[in-house]
Write an enzyme that holds these catalytic residues in place. Structure first.
Site, short mmCIF file in Angstrom:
data_model
loop_
_atom_site.label_atom_id
_atom_site.label_comp_id
_atom_site.label_asym_id
_atom_site.label_seq_id
_atom_site.Cartn_x
_atom_site.Cartn_y
_atom_site.Cartn_z
N TYR A 25 0.69 -1.09 0.11
CA TYR A 25 0.17 0.40 -0.18
C TYR A 25 0.98 1.21 0.09
O TYR A 25 0.92 2.37 -0.94
CB TYR A 25 -1.31 0.12 1.11
CG TYR A 25 -1.61 1.06 1.41
CD1 TYR A 25 -2.38 1.63 0.70
CD2 TYR A 25 -0.97 2.16 2.95
CE1 TYR A 25 -2.67 3.06 0.80
CE2 TYR A 25 -1.76 3.49 2.99
CZ TYR A 25 -2.71 3.78 1.89
OH TYR A 25 -3.18 5.47 2.42
N GLN A 129 -4.24 18.29 6.09
CA GLN A 129 -4.11 18.02 4.28
C GLN A 129 -5.50 17.71 4.33
O GLN A 129 -6.75 16.79 5.49
CB GLN A 129 -3.56 16.70 4.17
CG GLN A 129 -4.25 16.59 2.49
CD GLN A 129 -5.18 14.94 2.25
OE1 GLN A 129 -4.69 14.59 3.43
NE2 GLN A 129 -5.68 14.76 1.99
N THR A 157 -6.12 18.50 -1.36
CA THR A 157 -6.06 17.36 -2.82
C THR A 157 -7.05 17.65 -3.45
O THR A 157 -7.36 17.26 -3.22
CB THR A 157 -5.22 16.17 -1.77
OG1 THR A 157 -4.69 16.41 -0.12
CG2 THR A 157 -5.63 14.80 -2.73
N ARG A 166 -6.15 0.34 -7.31
CA ARG A 166 -5.15 -0.75 -7.30
C ARG A 166 -5.28 -1.70 -6.74
O ARG A 166 -5.59 -2.06 -5.43
CB ARG A 166 -4.01 0.70 -5.74
CG ARG A 166 -3.98 2.00 -5.92
CD ARG A 166 -3.25 2.63 -4.78
NE ARG A 166 -3.49 4.08 -5.25
CZ ARG A 166 -3.25 4.86 -4.31
NH1 ARG A 166 -3.64 4.03 -2.78
NH2 ARG A 166 -3.58 5.34 -4.33
N HIS A 280 1.05 12.45 -6.75
CA HIS A 280 0.86 11.91 -5.88
C HIS A 280 1.16 10.56 -5.60
O HIS A 280 1.47 9.07 -5.17
CB HIS A 280 -0.38 11.80 -6.12
CG HIS A 280 -1.60 11.11 -4.83
ND1 HIS A 280 -2.56 11.87 -4.38
CD2 HIS A 280 -1.38 10.36 -3.92
CE1 HIS A 280 -2.97 11.46 -3.36
NE2 HIS A 280 -2.36 10.31 -2.99
#
Ligand SMILES: Cc1cc2nc3c(=O)[nH]c(=O)nc-3n(C[C@H](O)[C@H](O)[C@H](O)COP(=O)(O)O)c2cc1C
Length: 409
Positions: A25, A129, A157, A166, A280
């Site tokens: 991850y 963030q 973001t 993913r 990113h």
């Protein structure tokens, strides 16, 4: 045991300590890993040409960034679930950054809340963030909490409208809220040091780790779809939301994930103080250009109006210097401090940050520069192949499936 001398050493140590699902991850990109390879290749291609016989006897990295004094132009990037890498990992990262003299950016998706991190790292410069949740009232409340904890800089973001694709996370059974399966249970059992020093400590204390800032009801999100809906990523996020954030956020406002000149221009026009030119870390869209390919055109276009930061792919001090030479005023480090945290807790994170500053210092000595601002002079940038691709050509497909509640980004 292998000495920890560079980023690769820390990464290897992290790999042996962390369950595979968690290591991947952190470590991997998205889909076929093309964007991640491109990041690295783009940085490797850049050369910096020394000025010889300049006679400097020391290098200086202290920087004023958005009104804050830093010992080096570095910021610990926001990383979701850093608290899984070590027990209370986010607080440890904050203390490590504070000792080095740089800010740390707390993710909306941290395990530990900003209040607890503040208590554990009272002297740290905390940035916050934001992933904008669909429920704007909940989003605004979250910002009030960050503000009350002394966060003066907000990083919004902008490059994550939906959960990325993913596949390895799905295969590894890695997600939040964590639902144990056979594969992930075996994975954890094969990493007893992590099980005892991280997971068991949570289970004996605050319970199963999850996103600390999410409403309590989120922990039962599977059975409470309305709550899960409220804290989903908002794929309809747009510049009007930035206008709204500009109105309600009195501190510095940074847009993270900009790769196109026109987006940088818009951010400047809306009164943002800074942008992060970022892919990113190669974790979102696999056909993105590398920040090193875009940053010069962006920095030239918004010079004097916006502070330009950069991240993605930094593994060496020389990578930092390359981004700075291309126009960044500071860079964010994502995976590096996490590998340090995995390898040696708070001290490991601090050691990684100091290692990068040390590598920057050695490289600057070779380059014959005293201050990083000198690197922006064309004489240092050598014949770097800064191919400026047309970032506008990168299309974002807003037709992707919506983020599932609990998808980890
Ligand atoms: C494990 C992990 C989690 C991340 N979580 C977030 C996040 O919550 N918010 C965000 O804006 N970026 C997040 N990022 C991206 C980083 O802030 C940063 O842009 C990226 O890691 C930089 O690339 P690098 O890891 O190669 O340094 C994450 C990155 C990693 C590796």
């Amino acid at each position: 045991m292998r000495m920890l001398l560079n980023a690769d050493d820390y990464r290897s140590r992290a790999r042996s300590f962390l369950p595979r699902g968690l290591f991947e991850y952190i470590d991997r990109g998205t889909e076929d890993g093309v964007a991640l390879r491109r990041l690295r290749a783009s940085l490797d291609e850049i050369t910096l040409t020394p000025s010889v016989l300049t006679g400097h006897d020391r290098r200086r990295f202290d920087t004023t960034l958005l009104g804050q004094q830093l010992t080096a132009p570095l910021v610990v990037a926001p990383t979701a679930l850093a608290g899984l890498v070590a027990h209370d990992g986010e607080t440890k990262l904050a203390r490590a950054a504070s000792r080095v003299g740089i800010p740390v950016c707390i993710s909306t998706q941290s395990v530990t809340t900003v209040e607890t991190i503040r208590r554990g790292a009272p002297d740290a410069t905390l940035w916050f963030q934001l992933y904008v949740w669909r429920d704007r009232a909940l989003t605004a409340k979250l910002l009030e909490r960050a503000r009350a904890c002394g966060c003066e800089t907000l990083v919004v973001t902008a490059d994550t409208p939906v959960a990325p694709n993913r596949e390895y996370n799905k295969r590894n059974g890695f997600g939040i809220p964590f639902v144990p399966g056979l594969r992930s249970t075996i994975d954890i059992a094969l990493h007893p040091r992590w099980l005892v020093s991280v997971l068991a400590r949570y289970l004996l204390g605050e319970g199963m780790p999850t996103y600390g800032h999410y409403p309590d009801e989120f922990r039962t999100a599977i059975t409470r779809p309305s709550i899960a809906e409220a804290v989903r990523l908002d794929h309809r996020l747009n510049w009007d939301d930035v206008r709204w954030l500009r109105e309600i956020w009195p501190g510095k406002l940074i847009i993270k994930g900009v790769l196109a000149v026109k987006d940088a221009e818009t951010a400047a026009g809306l009164g943002c103080e800074a942008i992060v030119v970022s892919a990113h870390g190669g974790r979102n869209l696999d056909c993105l250009p590398a920040p090193a390919e875009c940053i010069q055109a962006i920095a030239d276009a918004v010079k004097g109006r916006l502070t330009v930061l950069a991240d993605s792919g930094i593994r060496r001090g020389t990578d930092v210097l390359k981004y700075l030479a291309l126009g960044a005023e500071a860079v964010l480090l994502g995976r590096l401090p996490l590998w340090g945290l995995a390898a040696g807790g708070e001290e490991g994170a601090e050691a990684v940050l100091r290692m990068i500053v040390g590598e920057m210092d050695t490289a600057m000595a070779f380059l014959g520069a005293e201050r990083v601002a000198e690197l922006r002079s064309p004489s240092f940038r050598g014949d770097a192949p800064h191919r400026t691709r047309n970032p506008e050509a990168v299309e974002r497909d807003s037709g992707f499936a919506h983020a599932r509640p609990g998808m980890t980004v």
